[in-house]
Write a protein that holds these residues in place. Structure first.
Motif: not given
Length: 96
Positions: A53, A57-58, A60, A75, A82, A85-86, A89
């Protein structure tokens, strides 16, 4: 249901299968096969989701260009907000 699908996409089933095989192989080599093996498989799955994940994210912005048609990137497809996602994660990290 949507969150479960996203979890599985972050898990990358082929990686889960490989790691499961390694856990089972390690247990068979050690001669110990008990309920802890299943717990290990679940924990490895959460660790994989956690790692994948943050990697997604990095990447995306790059993935939006290079993987426009990828259906396995929550993503890129924006099926996760957002905030969701967090949550994925951090919960997967805490479980791992």
């Amino acid at each position: 249901m949507r969150q479960i699908k996203s979890f599985l996409k972050f898990a990358r089933p082929q990686i889960i299968i490989t790691c499961t095989a390694l856990v089972i192989l390690g247990s068979l080599v050690s001669g110990v096969f008990n309920e802890k093996i299943f717990i290990a498989i679940i924990l490895v799955s959460f660790a994989i989701v956690h790692a994948n994940s943050i990697n997604d994210y990095s990447d995306r912005e790059i993935d939006k260009v290079n993987l426009q048609d990828a259906k396995d990137r929550p993503l890129v497809t924006e099926e996760l907000s957002n905030k969701e996602f967090w949550l994925f994660h951090f919960v997967s990290g805490a479980m791992a």
